[in-house]
Design a protein around this motif. Structure first.
Motif, PDB file in Angstrom:
ATOM      1  N   ASP A  58       0.824  -1.217   0.000  1.00 18.38           N
ATOM      2  CA  ASP A  58       0.000   0.000   0.000  1.00 18.38           C
ATOM      3  C   ASP A  58       0.860   1.270   0.000  1.00 18.38           C
ATOM      4  N   ALA A  59       1.946   1.241  -0.759  1.00 19.43           N
ATOM      5  CA  ALA A  59       2.853   2.393  -0.804  1.00 19.43           C
ATOM      6  C   ALA A  59       2.287   3.534  -1.635  1.00 19.43           C
ATOM      7  N   VAL A  60       1.544   3.192  -2.674  1.00 14.69           N
ATOM      8  CA  VAL A  60       0.971   4.217  -3.563  1.00 14.69           C
ATOM      9  C   VAL A  60      -0.441   3.817  -3.941  1.00 14.69           C
ATOM     10  N   ALA A  61      -1.261   4.813  -4.186  1.00 16.10           N
ATOM     11  CA  ALA A  61      -2.612   4.553  -4.672  1.00 16.10           C
ATOM     12  C   ALA A  61      -2.530   4.099  -6.128  1.00 16.10           C
ATOM     13  N   PRO A  62      -3.505   3.331  -6.609  1.00 19.26           N
ATOM     14  CA  PRO A  62      -3.429   2.802  -7.973  1.00 19.26           C
ATOM     15  C   PRO A  62      -3.455   3.871  -9.060  1.00 19.26           C
ATOM     16  N   PHE A  63      -3.869   5.086  -8.700  1.00 22.37           N
ATOM     17  CA  PHE A  63      -3.894   6.164  -9.691  1.00 22.37           C
ATOM     18  C   PHE A  63      -2.700   7.104  -9.539  1.00 22.37           C
ATOM     19  N   ASP A  64      -1.760   6.787  -8.650  1.00 20.17           N
ATOM     20  CA  ASP A  64      -0.570   7.607  -8.433  1.00 20.17           C
ATOM     21  C   ASP A  64       0.659   6.932  -9.020  1.00 20.17           C
ATOM     22  N   SER A  65       1.656   7.741  -9.330  1.00 22.87           N
ATOM     23  CA  SER A  65       2.944   7.215  -9.777  1.00 22.87           C
ATOM     24  C   SER A  65       3.864   7.028  -8.578  1.00 22.87           C
ATOM     25  N   MET A  66       4.618   5.948  -8.584  1.00 24.90           N
ATOM     26  CA  MET A  66       5.561   5.733  -7.480  1.00 24.90           C
ATOM     27  C   MET A  66       6.676   6.775  -7.507  1.00 24.90           C
ATOM     28  N   LEU A  67       6.984   7.339  -8.679  1.00 26.34           N
ATOM     29  CA  LEU A  67       8.018   8.365  -8.747  1.00 26.34           C
ATOM     30  C   LEU A  67       7.634   9.591  -7.936  1.00 26.34           C
ATOM     31  N   SER A  68       6.365   9.977  -8.023  1.00 26.64           N
ATOM     32  CA  SER A  68       5.946  11.206  -7.357  1.00 26.64           C
ATOM     33  C   SER A  68       5.534  10.980  -5.907  1.00 26.64           C
ATOM     34  N   GLU A  69       5.099   9.772  -5.564  1.00 25.07           N
ATOM     35  CA  GLU A  69       4.483   9.560  -4.256  1.00 25.07           C
ATOM     36  C   GLU A  69       5.362   8.840  -3.246  1.00 25.07           C
ATOM     37  N   TYR A  70       6.377   8.113  -3.717  1.00 27.10           N
ATOM     38  CA  TYR A  70       7.216   7.381  -2.757  1.00 27.10           C
ATOM     39  C   TYR A  70       8.579   8.051  -2.686  1.00 27.10           C
ATOM     40  N   THR A  71       8.942   8.491  -1.491  1.00 26.06           N
ATOM     41  CA  THR A  71      10.210   9.180  -1.293  1.00 26.06           C
ATOM     42  C   THR A  71      10.945   8.555  -0.118  1.00 26.06           C
ATOM     43  N   ASP A  72      12.065   7.919  -0.405  1.00 25.86           N
ATOM     44  CA  ASP A  72      12.910   7.345   0.642  1.00 25.86           C
ATOM     45  C   ASP A  72      14.348   7.374   0.140  1.00 25.86           C
ATOM     46  N   GLN A 106      17.059   6.803   1.521  1.00 28.65           N
ATOM     47  CA  GLN A 106      17.910   5.752   2.042  1.00 28.65           C
ATOM     48  C   GLN A 106      17.655   4.423   1.335  1.00 28.65           C
ATOM     49  N   ARG A 107      16.384   4.068   1.219  1.00 36.38           N
ATOM     50  CA  ARG A 107      16.041   2.772   0.641  1.00 36.38           C
ATOM     51  C   ARG A 107      15.950   2.805  -0.884  1.00 36.38           C
ATOM     52  N   ALA A 108      15.529   3.930  -1.433  1.00 36.35           N
ATOM     53  CA  ALA A 108      15.298   3.995  -2.882  1.00 36.35           C
ATOM     54  C   ALA A 108      15.862   5.286  -3.470  1.00 36.35           C
ATOM     55  N   PRO A 109      17.184   5.499  -3.402  1.00 36.14           N
ATOM     56  CA  PRO A 109      17.749   6.723  -3.968  1.00 36.14           C
ATOM     57  C   PRO A 109      17.589   6.799  -5.480  1.00 36.14           C
ATOM     58  N   GLU A 110      17.515   5.626  -6.124  1.00 39.19           N
ATOM     59  CA  GLU A 110      17.381   5.628  -7.585  1.00 39.19           C
ATOM     60  C   GLU A 110      16.047   6.235  -8.024  1.00 39.19           C
ATOM     61  N   LEU A 111      14.987   6.015  -7.252  1.00 37.99           N
ATOM     62  CA  LEU A 111      13.701   6.620  -7.588  1.00 37.99           C
ATOM     63  C   LEU A 111      13.794   8.140  -7.573  1.00 37.99           C
ATOM     64  N   LEU A 112      14.489   8.677  -6.580  1.00 41.38           N
ATOM     65  CA  LEU A 112      14.649  10.133  -6.506  1.00 41.38           C
ATOM     66  C   LEU A 112      15.486  10.651  -7.672  1.00 41.38           C
ATOM     67  N   THR A 113      16.527   9.914  -8.027  1.00 38.68           N
ATOM     68  CA  THR A 113      17.382  10.332  -9.140  1.00 38.68           C
ATOM     69  C   THR A 113      16.591  10.391 -10.442  1.00 38.68           C
ATOM     70  N   ARG A 115      11.844  15.440 -14.005  1.00 32.57           N
ATOM     71  CA  ARG A 115      11.234  16.734 -13.689  1.00 32.57           C
ATOM     72  C   ARG A 115      12.014  17.905 -14.280  1.00 32.57           C
ATOM     73  N   SER A 116      13.263  17.683 -14.617  1.00 32.50           N
ATOM     74  CA  SER A 116      14.035  18.763 -15.226  1.00 32.50           C
ATOM     75  C   SER A 116      13.762  18.904 -16.716  1.00 32.50           C
ATOM     76  N   TRP A 117      13.102  17.904 -17.317  1.00 34.79           N
ATOM     77  CA  TRP A 117      12.805  18.003 -18.749  1.00 34.79           C
ATOM     78  C   TRP A 117      12.000  19.268 -19.020  1.00 34.79           C
TER      79      TRP A 117
END
Length: 388
Positions: free
Chosen positions: A164-178, A180-187, A193-195
């Motif tokens: 239940d980390a993200v709602a089915p209509f949300d993107s994990m890129l925008s909604e999950y921030t960690d 320590q555990r997932a630095p690649e998602l932030l990268t 977002r810079s595009w």
């Protein structure tokens, strides 16, 4: 740098996998799918801000944006021996978008919600989403993936499950921030977002770029161009002022760009031209002159994006400005990866002539489906979609 772009079932882009270079020119006749490719790139960017679902809903919902042809087009149909006919759908409804670079790849898979489950019936759901290391998705390269609302993240040789980390209509890129555990998602998220996208910048009599506006340091030109004067002055003070002067002189020989500051800190563009007794203000400039100055501000940004996408930048420009525009684009390529969507042969020829390296993608239509001219299946970059 993005090396591969993949799109499946978006409008006429039934299945498109193309390679991108430092400078990529997308061209083709009207109606071949150039705008669809541009909009698909924007949808990818919207995913990092959780805006893709709303963008699809504005287009009439997922059902309105899906490929409208048959699921498969056989050889006999392509040869004209049989008419196009509907086929039985063998897989789930799916609109898939993805890209890859040398270090990371990302893909998102949208599907239809259950009928009658909600008033928000035009909102697609994210069925699958994945981030991986390297240019091709492989099980060993997978870093994070979501299925429905469940997310799992690679933790060394094992996986960390996040239910239940993200709602089915949300993107994990925008909604999950960690971090320590997932630095690649932030990268990946911050990179997308810079595009930056620019299309059909307004130059009409009421265009924001023609109005005097209060100016602050503006390293990035706004999408409506209203901060043009401040953006140009920022380039002059903190960016490449020499390139700015050269770009203006290449288009308008002997002319000099000036920025006036009126009472209250309002900035206004002025252009001094040979033979005139006074400089012309932004309200007096021709549409083509103003549009060229807008491209100057966009391409010489002191804060370049990871990817800059220009949609038909030749619009409203006099033929004499095409080559200076090509030179300006090449100056921008030294700072960032650039994709140019254009049907202007003069601009494409100028870029091909002057660019040290250019990737050209010519789109054609075959039985309603967008394809790349001269590209066979074996010519496509390697690509794998996340499986549902």
């Amino acid at each position: 740098m993005i090396t591969t772009l993949a799109i499946e079932n978006y409008r006429s882009l039934r299945s498109l996998v193309v390679g991108l270079g430092r400078l990529t020119v997308v061209t083709g006749a009207n109606g071949t799918g150039k705008s669809s490719l541009y909009r698909a790139l924007r949808l990818l960017a919207d995913s990092s801000r959780n805006g893709a679902v709303a963008a699809l809903a504005r287009e009439g919902g997922l059902a309105s944006t899906l490929w409208a042809g048959p699921g498969a087009i056989g050889r006999a149909v392509r040869a004209g021996e049989h008419p196009v006919q509907g086929t039985v759908r063998r897989g789930p409804v799916s609109l898939r978008l993805g890209f890859a670079s040398d270090d990371f790849g990302y893909a998102i898979d949208f599907g239809l919600p259950p009928p009658g489950a909600s008033f928000f019936g035009l909102d697609p759901l994210v069925k699958r989403e994945a981030v991986w290391a390297g240019p091709v998705l492989r099980p060993s390269a997978l870093l994070a993936e979501r299925a429905g609302s469940a997310l799992r993240i690679r933790d060394g040789r094992s996986w960390l499950a996040v239910p239940d980390a993200v709602a089915p209509f949300d993107s994990m890129l925008s909604e999950y921030t960690d971090p320590q555990r997932a630095p690649e998602l932030l990268t990946v998220r911050e990179r997308i977002r810079s595009w930056r996208f620019y299309d059909h910048l307004r130059t009409d009599a009421e265009a924001p770029a023609r109005q005097a506006r209060i100016g602050t340091r503006t390293p990035v030109l706004g999408h409506d161009g209203g901060d043009l004067a401040a953006a140009l002055q920022t380039i002059r003070e903190t960016g490449d002022g020499g390139a700015l002067g050269a770009a203006v002189d290449a288009a308008f020989p002997g002319s000099e760009l000036a920025i006036d500051v009126a009472a209250g800190g309002r900035f206004e563009v002025r252009l001094r031209q040979p033979g005139l007794l006074r400089p012309l203000g932004a309200a007096e400039l021709s549409d083509g002159t103003l549009r060229y100055l807008l491209w100057v501000a966009a391409l010489l940004s002191p804060r370049p994006p990871a990817l800059l996408v220009l949609n038909e930048p030749e619009t409203s420009l006099h033929p004499d400005l095409i080559r200076p525009l090509a030179g300006l684009i090449l100056t921008g390529v030294a700072r960032t990866q650039v994709v140019v969507v254009s049907h202007a042969r003069a601009l494409v020829n100028a870029l091909e002539h002057d660019a040290a390296e250019l990737t050209r993608i010519e789109l054609v239509k075959e039985l309603g489906e967008t394809a790349v001219a001269g590209q066979g299946r074996l010519d496509q970059p390697p690509w794998q979609w996340p499986k549902r």
